[in-house]
Write a protein that holds these residues in place. Structure first.
Motif, PDB file in Angstrom:
ATOM      1  N   ARG A   1       9.350  -8.737 -51.330  1.00 32.85           N
ATOM      2  CA  ARG A   1       9.034  -8.297 -52.624  1.00 32.85           C
ATOM      3  C   ARG A   1      10.493  -8.747 -53.460  1.00 32.85           C
ATOM      4  O   ARG A   1      11.525  -8.061 -53.077  1.00 32.85           O
ATOM      5  CB  ARG A   1       8.873  -7.056 -52.972  1.00 32.85           C
ATOM      6  N   GLY A   2      10.494  -9.547 -54.336  1.00 33.84           N
ATOM      7  CA  GLY A   2      11.434 -10.150 -55.134  1.00 33.84           C
ATOM      8  C   GLY A   2      12.631 -11.050 -54.669  1.00 33.84           C
ATOM      9  O   GLY A   2      13.657 -11.446 -55.177  1.00 33.84           O
ATOM     10  N   LEU A   3      11.861 -11.645 -53.323  1.00 35.75           N
ATOM     11  CA  LEU A   3      13.007 -12.425 -52.511  1.00 35.75           C
ATOM     12  C   LEU A   3      13.198 -13.756 -53.270  1.00 35.75           C
ATOM     13  O   LEU A   3      12.160 -14.124 -53.784  1.00 35.75           O
ATOM     14  CB  LEU A   3      12.261 -12.858 -51.381  1.00 35.75           C
ATOM     15  N   GLY A   4      14.387 -14.165 -53.461  1.00 30.29           N
ATOM     16  CA  GLY A   4      14.651 -15.365 -54.261  1.00 30.29           C
ATOM     17  C   GLY A   4      15.092 -15.004 -55.695  1.00 30.29           C
ATOM     18  O   GLY A   4      15.682 -16.058 -56.330  1.00 30.29           O
ATOM     19  N   GLY A   5      14.905 -14.013 -56.061  1.00 28.49           N
ATOM     20  CA  GLY A   5      15.128 -13.442 -57.512  1.00 28.49           C
ATOM     21  C   GLY A   5      16.677 -12.659 -57.556  1.00 28.49           C
ATOM     22  O   GLY A   5      17.042 -12.122 -58.762  1.00 28.49           O
ATOM     23  N   ASP A   6      17.109 -12.486 -56.329  1.00 32.58           N
ATOM     24  CA  ASP A   6      18.306 -11.449 -56.359  1.00 32.58           C
ATOM     25  C   ASP A   6      19.431 -12.401 -57.008  1.00 32.58           C
ATOM     26  O   ASP A   6      19.403 -13.508 -56.706  1.00 32.58           O
ATOM     27  CB  ASP A   6      18.539 -10.874 -55.128  1.00 32.58           C
TER      28      ASP A   6
END
Ligand code: FES
Ligand SMILES: [Fe+2]
Length: 440
Positions: free
Chosen positions: A401-406
């Motif tokens: 969940r949320g990987l790549g958006g950090d």
């Protein structure tokens, strides 16, 4: 040297998932006790618990049972709670005050620095007893440091200093301590201890998890939504209703909160709520008196800044979860791969009205007590997670969940693209792998 030291853990952590065995394999748990709890800075408590020379309390550092005490020179010592004669547990009472520690078995006596001061019939050790006995002082944790009064210790001789290791997270401790009108905190009252049937990592992961409240805690949300409206300024008993309603906040609220993480696996949830939504008694005379006392010490501008910080849980990996808003500290102690005990302490703001501390204890009862509205839900789900993870299929636990958006953010942190990003768990496992694969 542990027999488990040859386990290769690198293949168990991927960027979007971890192998289930990291939660369920006893061999990996043993390695964690060596490599993580045997080396990391661990929070043990607060200096207020050992105010005077001879004050002590008992706690754990991974497998080690330790005595935290203040010696005659005023230094905090972390002593292994094991007599150097034939191994008896030296001190049994959870806390107290002593002049010296006397072993219950044969009476060997140690001072609060851990130095062996006397044994019965020392001539039993020959003409020069000191040649034998001088080497039998208590074992001590090699490193002990404090930050804003919180005591940390490490079982490793070498490693990053506490401030370096805390990094940006020191600001969470500042947030807590700065709230005290006298600038200092103390741990007061007793301690809640609860054991759950699950791996230690589950609680550390759960406290920054913004998706679960609307599911795990939904029954208490429904009760709170049906309760009379809180908010009478003169009332001081609305904590549970406010907290439960907040747990039931809609998805956009959870998506919008902030989530900051650090290289060492620490993290915090910010902007979870504002005082107007949750903190009891914003317009309450007690709160106003508290604000007045804070302002008189630091000025209005600084008081506004301090009270404007809206962090919720802060995690100091691997063993601490704390929050400044309601002044709770939870210390996580692994007992086995599927058994963990959590110590919950209440923190008093020195100089604040007494009612503020009552508020803290009430919150503790609602959220952290063994009959609370919240904790009981979480403990049930930890047990179910542990049971599920003992299945061998599927092999992987999803953390995407949320990987790549950090995104990189202030002071070296990595921030989740949304408040429900699982970035905090990915970062915890980044730190996990670092500890587990570093040579000691
Ligand atoms: S085991 Fe402690 S004095 Fe013998
Ligand atoms: Fe929860």
């Amino acid at each position: 040297m542990s027999v488990t030291a040859t386990v290769d853990v690198r293949p168990l952590v991927r960027n979007d998932s971890v192998h289930h065995s990291v939660y369920s394999d006893p061999a990996i748990f043993e390695l964690e006790m060596d490599k993580i709890f045997g080396t990391a800075w661990l929070m043990l408590g607060h200096e207020s618990q050992v105010q005077a020379a001879g004050d002590y309390f008992l706690t754990r550092m991974g497998r080690e049972q330790v005595i935290v005490t203040r010696d005659a020179k005023g230094l905090v010592q972390v002593l292994m709670n094991r007599c150097t004669h034939r191994g008896a547990m030296l001190c049994h009472n959870p806390k107290g005050h002593v002049h010296s520690f006397v072993c219950p078995y044969h009476g060997w006596t140690f001072n609060t620095e851990g130095t062996l001061k006397s044994v019965p019939t020392p001539q039993g050790y020959g003409q020069e007893p000191s040649q034998v006995l001088d080497r039998l002082n208590l074992a001590r944790a090699p490193r002990v440091e404090s930050y804003r009064g919180f005591i940390f210790s490490s079982l490793a001789e070498q490693g990053p200093g506490l401030r370096e290791w805390l990094g940006h997270m020191s600001s969470s401790f500042d947030d807590l301590a700065d709230r005290a009108p006298e600038g200092e905190l103390e741990i007061a009252g007793g301690v809640f201890k609860h054991v759950y049937d699950g791996n230690w990592k589950l609680v550390i992961e759960n406290h920054l998890d913004g998706v679960h409240p609307n599911y795990v805690h939904i029954s208490s949300v429904h009760v709170a939504q049906g309760a009379p409206d809180p908010g009478q300024p003169e009332k001081y008993s609305d904590i549970s209703v406010r907290q439960m309603r907040q747990n039931g906040a809609p998805e956009p609220v959870w998506e919008a909160i902030g989530m900051w993480t650090t290289d060492w696996g620490h993290g915090y949830m910010g902007d979870y709520h504002s005082d107007s939504r949750l903190v009891v008694g914003l317009n309450n005379p007690v709160f106003q008196e508290y604000r007045r006392r804070l302002e008189s010490r630091v000025g209005t501008q600084e008081a506004d800044r301090v009270l404007g910080v809206t962090r919720w849980n802060s995690i100091i990996y691997p063993n601490v979860s704390f929050m400044s808003q309601f002044r709770q500290v939870r210390i996580v102690q692994p007992l086995a791969v599927d058994k963990t005990v959590v110590y919950t302490y209440n923190v008093r703001l020195k100089g604040a009205p007494d009612e503020m501390f009552r508020d803290t204890v009430a919150f503790s009862n609602v959220v952290n007590g063994t009959a609370s509205w919240v904790l009981t839900d979480d403990l049930e789900v930890y047990g179910r997670v542990q049971t599920g993870l003992s299945n061998r299929q599927p092999e992987w636990v999803n953390l995407a969940r949320g990987l790549g958006g950090d995104v990189p953010d202030v002071d070296g942190t990595l921030r989740g693209g949304t408040g429900t990003s699982e970035v905090f768990i990915r970062r915890q496992f980044g730190a996990w792998l670092r500890y587990m694969t570093e040579a000691q």
